[in-house]
Design a protein around this motif. Structure first.
Motif, PDB file in Angstrom:
ATOM      1  N   UNK A   1      11.575  47.621  27.054  1.00 32.06           N
ATOM      2  CA  UNK A   1      11.841  46.402  27.814  1.00 32.06           C
ATOM      3  C   UNK A   1      12.891  46.672  28.887  1.00 32.06           C
ATOM      4  N   UNK A   2      13.974  47.355  28.510  1.00 36.17           N
ATOM      5  CA  UNK A   2      15.031  47.635  29.475  1.00 36.17           C
ATOM      6  C   UNK A   2      14.514  48.525  30.596  1.00 36.17           C
ATOM      7  N   UNK A   3      13.707  49.536  30.265  1.00 37.23           N
ATOM      8  CA  UNK A   3      13.147  50.421  31.290  1.00 37.23           C
ATOM      9  C   UNK A   3      12.312  49.621  32.291  1.00 37.23           C
ATOM     10  N   UNK A   4      11.494  48.720  31.776  1.00 38.31           N
ATOM     11  CA  UNK A   4      10.659  47.898  32.657  1.00 38.31           C
ATOM     12  C   UNK A   4      11.506  47.035  33.584  1.00 38.31           C
ATOM     13  N   UNK A   5      12.545  46.417  33.036  1.00 41.76           N
ATOM     14  CA  UNK A   5      13.367  45.515  33.836  1.00 41.76           C
ATOM     15  C   UNK A   5      14.239  46.270  34.833  1.00 41.76           C
TER      16      UNK A   5
ATOM     17  N   UNK B   1       8.980  58.101  30.783  1.00 41.29           N
ATOM     18  CA  UNK B   1      10.122  59.000  30.929  1.00 41.29           C
ATOM     19  C   UNK B   1      11.440  58.235  30.898  1.00 41.29           C
ATOM     20  N   UNK B   2      11.471  57.083  31.573  1.00 44.18           N
ATOM     21  CA  UNK B   2      12.699  56.298  31.587  1.00 44.18           C
ATOM     22  C   UNK B   2      13.011  55.747  30.195  1.00 44.18           C
ATOM     23  N   UNK B   3      11.984  55.286  29.502  1.00 43.47           N
ATOM     24  CA  UNK B   3      12.189  54.799  28.136  1.00 43.47           C
ATOM     25  C   UNK B   3      12.717  55.911  27.242  1.00 43.47           C
ATOM     26  N   UNK B   4      12.166  57.109  27.372  1.00 43.50           N
ATOM     27  CA  UNK B   4      12.634  58.237  26.576  1.00 43.50           C
ATOM     28  C   UNK B   4      14.081  58.569  26.858  1.00 43.50           C
ATOM     29  N   UNK B   5      14.468  58.508  28.132  1.00 45.02           N
ATOM     30  CA  UNK B   5      15.869  58.776  28.484  1.00 45.02           C
ATOM     31  C   UNK B   5      16.783  57.713  27.886  1.00 45.02           C
ATOM     32  N   UNK B   6      16.379  56.459  27.980  1.00 45.59           N
ATOM     33  CA  UNK B   6      17.205  55.378  27.456  1.00 45.59           C
ATOM     34  C   UNK B   6      17.380  55.501  25.940  1.00 45.59           C
TER      35      UNK B   6
ATOM     36  N   UNK C   1      21.688  45.373  38.224  1.00 42.61           N
ATOM     37  CA  UNK C   1      20.376  44.835  37.810  1.00 42.61           C
ATOM     38  C   UNK C   1      20.448  43.380  37.370  1.00 42.61           C
ATOM     39  N   UNK C   2      21.599  42.955  36.854  1.00 40.58           N
ATOM     40  CA  UNK C   2      21.755  41.577  36.395  1.00 40.58           C
ATOM     41  C   UNK C   2      22.003  40.604  37.543  1.00 40.58           C
TER      42      UNK C   2
ATOM     43  N   UNK D   1      17.847  39.185  34.482  1.00 41.56           N
ATOM     44  CA  UNK D   1      18.843  38.677  33.535  1.00 41.56           C
ATOM     45  C   UNK D   1      18.207  37.728  32.514  1.00 41.56           C
ATOM     46  N   UNK D   2      17.338  36.839  32.990  1.00 40.01           N
ATOM     47  CA  UNK D   2      16.702  35.875  32.087  1.00 40.01           C
ATOM     48  C   UNK D   2      15.763  36.568  31.112  1.00 40.01           C
ATOM     49  N   UNK D   3      14.959  37.515  31.606  1.00 35.63           N
ATOM     50  CA  UNK D   3      14.004  38.200  30.730  1.00 35.63           C
ATOM     51  C   UNK D   3      14.711  39.112  29.737  1.00 35.63           C
TER      52      UNK D   3
END
Length: 303
Positions: free
Chosen positions: A151-155, A207-212, A257-258, A264-266
């Protein structure tokens, strides 16, 4: 009695080392007698960012007073004083600082934003939990579940598209993602996958999700979204960051990002956060450092 010139220098140096998520240092420090007052400069940046920065400066100011051997009586947004006054710290009498406070005060002068990818050694789960507990009065929520990182990677990717003309955020992303591999060819492309401004490459979602997932990530949240909440979030941000440094970690804070309302809402909705997200903290071990795993585990277990 009054602060000595040496004591005033200690307070000023600590405050001047505070992180600022605003373009400038949005605070001023004034002292008289044994009272130090922190005021907000309102000449630039978003109010939330300014108050987050003022909160971080307040955390350092209080630690400096404690390190000088004084009890610190802190009043937020005092009723008496100018409208831009955000905090008053009074030396309430001699009192030795706790060892944790001394360590945090010392860490003030080592704190730097570490924007590069961390080493592959993950932050131990108990250590991440202890960092979340370091912010009294504000909820700092660790990210743990695999779906939370996705979720964080997507946002973050969505924010990169919206903030494509934000040079500061684009530089930050470029430094952070510098060592990502090229996007895999068999993964579906998203609108934000591809080149960043300046030639950097934003990684694909996997890749971003894996890094996070290899980073220690915490979200600073507050019940409300007013000036007092923002100030307290800044205090929590800095206290957590300094505690991380005392445990051998390095880190940085994500706030831009916020600035995107839907991000921020999602984030709050999809991560089931207990309050409104004010900042994202990322921690890990520096690439040049080789932490000793047994020692780190023992330090966590001794708390």
């Amino acid at each position: 009695m009054s602060w000595s010139a040496t004591e005033l220098g200690v307070l000023e140096r600590a405050v001047n080392q505070s992180p600022s998520v605003s373009p400038t240092r949005p605070w001023t420090l004034a002292a008289h007698g044994t009272v130090a007052e922190l005021a907000e400069r309102r000449d630039g940046g978003l109010e939330r960012d300014r108050l987050l920065s003022c909160g971080a400066a307040l955390a350092n100011l209080e630690l400096a007073v404690r390190a000088l051997g004084w009890a610190a009586d802190v009043t937020l947004f005092p009723a008496s004083g100018p409208a831009d006054l955000v905090a008053r710290v009074t030396a309430a009498g001699p009192e030795d600082a706790a060892s944790a406070e001394v360590e945090q005060y010392s860490a003030i002068f080592r704190r730097r934003s570490y924007r590069a990818p961390f080493s592959l050694h993950p932050v131990p789960e108990p250590l991440l939990g202890s960092l979340a507990a370091a912010a009294h009065g504000t909820v700092v929520r660790p990210l743990r579940a695999p779906e939370e990182f996705a979720v964080l990677a997507e946002l973050l990717g969505h924010a990169a598209t919206v903030l494509r003309d934000d040079r500061g955020y684009q530089r930050e992303l470029t430094a952070w993602t510098a060592r990502f591999p090229e996007p895999a060819q068999d993964l579906p492309a998203l609108p934000w996958t591809g080149l960043l401004r300046g030639g950097g490459r934003l990684p694909d979602p996997a890749a971003l999700t894996g890094r996070l997932r290899r980073e220690g990530l915490l979200v600073v949240t507050t019940d409300g979204d007013g000036p007092l909440d923002h100030l307290r979030a800044g205090v929590a941000l800095e206290r957590t960051w300094l505690t991380a440094l005392t445990r051998g970690l390095v880190g940085s804070v994500l706030v831009r990002p916020l600035h995107v309302p839907e991000v921020r809402a999602r984030l709050r909705e999809r991560l089931h956060l207990p309050g409104r997200p004010q900042a994202i903290l990322r921690f890990g071990y520096a690439v040049t450092a080789t932490p000793a795993r047994p020692a780190a585990a023992a330090a966590v277990g001794s708390q």
